[in-house]
Enzyme design. Structure first.
Site, PDB file in Angstrom:
ATOM      1  N   SER A  69       0.797  -1.237   0.000  1.00 43.69           N
ATOM      2  CA  SER A  69       0.000   0.000   0.000  1.00 43.69           C
ATOM      3  C   SER A  69       0.824   1.279   0.000  1.00 43.69           C
ATOM      4  O   SER A  69       0.263   2.360  -0.206  1.00 43.69           O
ATOM      5  CB  SER A  69      -0.941   0.016   1.202  1.00 43.69           C
ATOM      6  OG  SER A  69      -1.967  -0.924   1.019  1.00 43.69           O
ATOM      7  N   LYS A  72       0.292   3.412  -2.955  1.00 44.36           N
ATOM      8  CA  LYS A  72      -0.976   4.112  -3.249  1.00 44.36           C
ATOM      9  C   LYS A  72      -0.845   5.630  -3.394  1.00 44.36           C
ATOM     10  O   LYS A  72      -1.450   6.209  -4.305  1.00 44.36           O
ATOM     11  CB  LYS A  72      -2.028   3.739  -2.194  1.00 44.36           C
ATOM     12  CG  LYS A  72      -2.468   2.270  -2.304  1.00 44.36           C
ATOM     13  CD  LYS A  72      -3.342   1.852  -1.123  1.00 44.36           C
ATOM     14  CE  LYS A  72      -3.784   0.398  -1.244  1.00 44.36           C
ATOM     15  NZ  LYS A  72      -4.475  -0.082  -0.031  1.00 44.36           N
ATOM     16  N   TYR A 194      -2.922  -3.253 -10.512  1.00 45.19           N
ATOM     17  CA  TYR A 194      -2.879  -2.944  -9.074  1.00 45.19           C
ATOM     18  C   TYR A 194      -2.023  -3.977  -8.331  1.00 45.19           C
ATOM     19  O   TYR A 194      -1.189  -3.624  -7.496  1.00 45.19           O
ATOM     20  CB  TYR A 194      -4.310  -2.900  -8.513  1.00 45.19           C
ATOM     21  CG  TYR A 194      -4.356  -2.827  -7.005  1.00 45.19           C
ATOM     22  CD1 TYR A 194      -4.096  -1.630  -6.336  1.00 45.19           C
ATOM     23  CD2 TYR A 194      -4.629  -3.973  -6.246  1.00 45.19           C
ATOM     24  CE1 TYR A 194      -4.110  -1.576  -4.942  1.00 45.19           C
ATOM     25  CE2 TYR A 194      -4.648  -3.915  -4.856  1.00 45.19           C
ATOM     26  CZ  TYR A 194      -4.388  -2.724  -4.215  1.00 45.19           C
ATOM     27  OH  TYR A 194      -4.390  -2.660  -2.837  1.00 45.19           O
ATOM     28  N   TYR A 246      -4.909   4.162   7.609  1.00 51.00           N
ATOM     29  CA  TYR A 246      -6.219   3.502   7.714  1.00 51.00           C
ATOM     30  C   TYR A 246      -6.976   3.926   8.958  1.00 51.00           C
ATOM     31  O   TYR A 246      -7.009   5.101   9.286  1.00 51.00           O
ATOM     32  CB  TYR A 246      -6.050   1.975   7.665  1.00 51.00           C
ATOM     33  CG  TYR A 246      -5.204   1.556   6.522  1.00 51.00           C
ATOM     34  CD1 TYR A 246      -5.607   1.826   5.216  1.00 51.00           C
ATOM     35  CD2 TYR A 246      -3.980   0.952   6.717  1.00 51.00           C
ATOM     36  CE1 TYR A 246      -4.819   1.485   4.152  1.00 51.00           C
ATOM     37  CE2 TYR A 246      -3.184   0.609   5.653  1.00 51.00           C
ATOM     38  CZ  TYR A 246      -3.606   0.876   4.373  1.00 51.00           C
ATOM     39  OH  TYR A 246      -2.823   0.541   3.328  1.00 51.00           O
ATOM     40  N   VAL A 264       1.351  -3.664   3.942  1.00 47.13           N
ATOM     41  CA  VAL A 264       1.284  -4.926   4.695  1.00 47.13           C
ATOM     42  C   VAL A 264       2.569  -5.743   4.680  1.00 47.13           C
ATOM     43  O   VAL A 264       2.694  -6.695   5.442  1.00 47.13           O
ATOM     44  CB  VAL A 264       0.136  -5.865   4.241  1.00 47.13           C
ATOM     45  CG1 VAL A 264      -1.189  -5.462   4.817  1.00 47.13           C
ATOM     46  CG2 VAL A 264       0.096  -6.025   2.748  1.00 47.13           C
TER      47      VAL A 264
HETATM   48  O1  DON Z   1      -4.436  -5.015  -1.734  1.00 47.25           O
HETATM   49  C1  DON Z   1      -3.877  -5.556  -0.790  1.00 47.25           C
HETATM   50  O2  DON Z   1      -4.511  -6.145   0.080  1.00 47.25           O
HETATM   51  C2  DON Z   1      -2.374  -5.468  -0.712  1.00 47.25           C
HETATM   52  N1  DON Z   1      -1.795  -5.625  -2.008  1.00 47.25           N
HETATM   53  C3  DON Z   1      -1.961  -4.148  -0.139  1.00 47.25           C
HETATM   54  C4  DON Z   1      -2.603  -3.849   1.201  1.00 47.25           C
HETATM   55  C5  DON Z   1      -1.777  -3.067   2.124  1.00 47.25           C
HETATM   56  O3  DON Z   1      -0.576  -2.931   2.003  1.00 47.25           O
HETATM   57  C6  DON Z   1      -2.464  -2.545   3.315  1.00 47.25           C
HETATM   58  N2  DON Z   1      -1.487  -2.013   4.224  1.00 47.25           N
HETATM   59  N3  DON Z   1      -1.304  -1.964   5.320  1.00 47.25           N
END
Ligand code: DON
Length: 324
Positions: A69, A72, A194, A246, A264
């Protein structure tokens, strides 16, 4: 070995924060993308890059991990710059959702995602870039992200495949967005982009340099290359400030007080406007998906360096100072 007295004060500070938080073993490495489960909970790195390119690092700042993320804000910045702020605002809002990053939740009145930092909004932004660039979109992303990092970046094929195989929730989100006409008909291709964007490999040093590029008004402090215009940087930092962590974003703004984005895989990138890019890497996450050590290290840095936007040392608008 370097004598303590020879070390720059910032180096001493991050060395101390590194030692202080090495023993913090709370949190869980993400496993819902199976390939991410291979990360070591012991990996830990802290890097600061100043707006003029000086670098301070502790731990393994060369260890590669996927952006997830943290990608983003960068795609959001690209969309702002390429499509314009009004066009992007027609598809995605700028309100904190107060919900988890993967929540399946759209704004009641418009069916738009709440903001581009959660998955609904990020997939929408990536779909806008896919609609604009088609097959060239990934190369465009890699070129922009690479310019911010100051080196060529690549996609981790195994992590991409792993999320592509198991990302049923994101697939559901993409199709929900297609249902509401928020993403174009090639929703699967946009989702593929994505997943690849999330699997772009960086090091902690890259992330700090990318943060420093934002701190330095969109220009990479080492190469001098302009990456984002001023309006895009302002939009990116604003949305990172209100939505980057978040459903912890309010507490983060209260405690740390600088724009930031987590991923993540364990990365956190924070930006001190016009001064510093900060990055940490440590895979164990809290329940909200933010790196445990990352939160503590950034809190420590903010407290010790007076980084909070509303710290008494932060003197506000320099323009006002001239005209008053
Ligand atoms: O879309 C997802 O679930 C992962 N590719 C990225 C999510 C993410 O990094 C949330 N972060 N804390």
């Amino acid at each position: 070995m370097t004598q303590s007295a020879d070390r720059h004060e910032l180096q001493r500070l991050i060395d101390n924060l590194y030692e202080e938080h090495r023993s913090l073993t709370d949190g869980q490495v993400a496993t819902y993308i199976p390939e991410l489960a291979k990360a070591s909970a012991h990996d830990f790195a802290i890097c600061l890059v100043t707006e003029d390119g000086r670098t301070f690092e502790a731990g393994d700042c060369d260890r590669s991990f996927t952006m997830q993320s943290v990608s983003k804000p960068f795609t959001f910045g690209m969309a702002l710059e390429e499509l314009g702020h009004d066009a992007v605002a027609r598809y995605v809002g700028v309100e904190p959702s107060g919900e988890a990053f993967n929540s399946i939740n759209l704004q009641d009145d418009t069916n738009r995602p709440f903001n581009p930092m959660i998955n609904t909004g990020a997939i929408t932004v990536t779909a806008l870039l896919h609609a604009k660039y088609g097959d060239e979109a990934l190369d465009r992303l890699l070129a922009t992200f690479g310019a911010a990092a100051g080196r060529q970046l690549t996609v981790d094929e195994a992590v991409y495949q792993s999320e592509n195989r198991t990302g049923h929730r994101n697939r559901a989100i993409a199709h929900l967005l297609l249902n509401f006409g928020v993403v174009h008909e090639e929703a699967e291709a946009a989702l593929d982009l994505y997943f690849r964007q999330c699997a772009i490999l960086v090091t902690c040093r890259d992330l700090a340099m990318m943060g420093a590029t934002l701190a330095n008004m969109g220009r990479n402090p080492i190469t001098g290359e302009p990456v984002f215009d001023l309006a895009a940087v302002k939009g990116m930092l604003s949305i990172m400030f209100t939505c980057g962590m978040y459903d912890y974003s309010g507490q983060w703004a209260y405690r740390v007080g600088v724009p930031a984005k987590s991923g993540v895989s364990g990365g956190v990138m924070a930006v001190v406007n016009r001064q510093l890019g900060i990055a940490t890497y440590s895979p164990p996450l809290d329940a909200r998906g933010n790196s445990r050590r990352g939160i503590e290290v950034c809190s420590g840095l903010a407290a010790r360096l007076g980084l909070h936007a509303f710290d008494c040392l932060n003197a506000g608008s320099s323009y006002l100072k001239v005209v008053l």
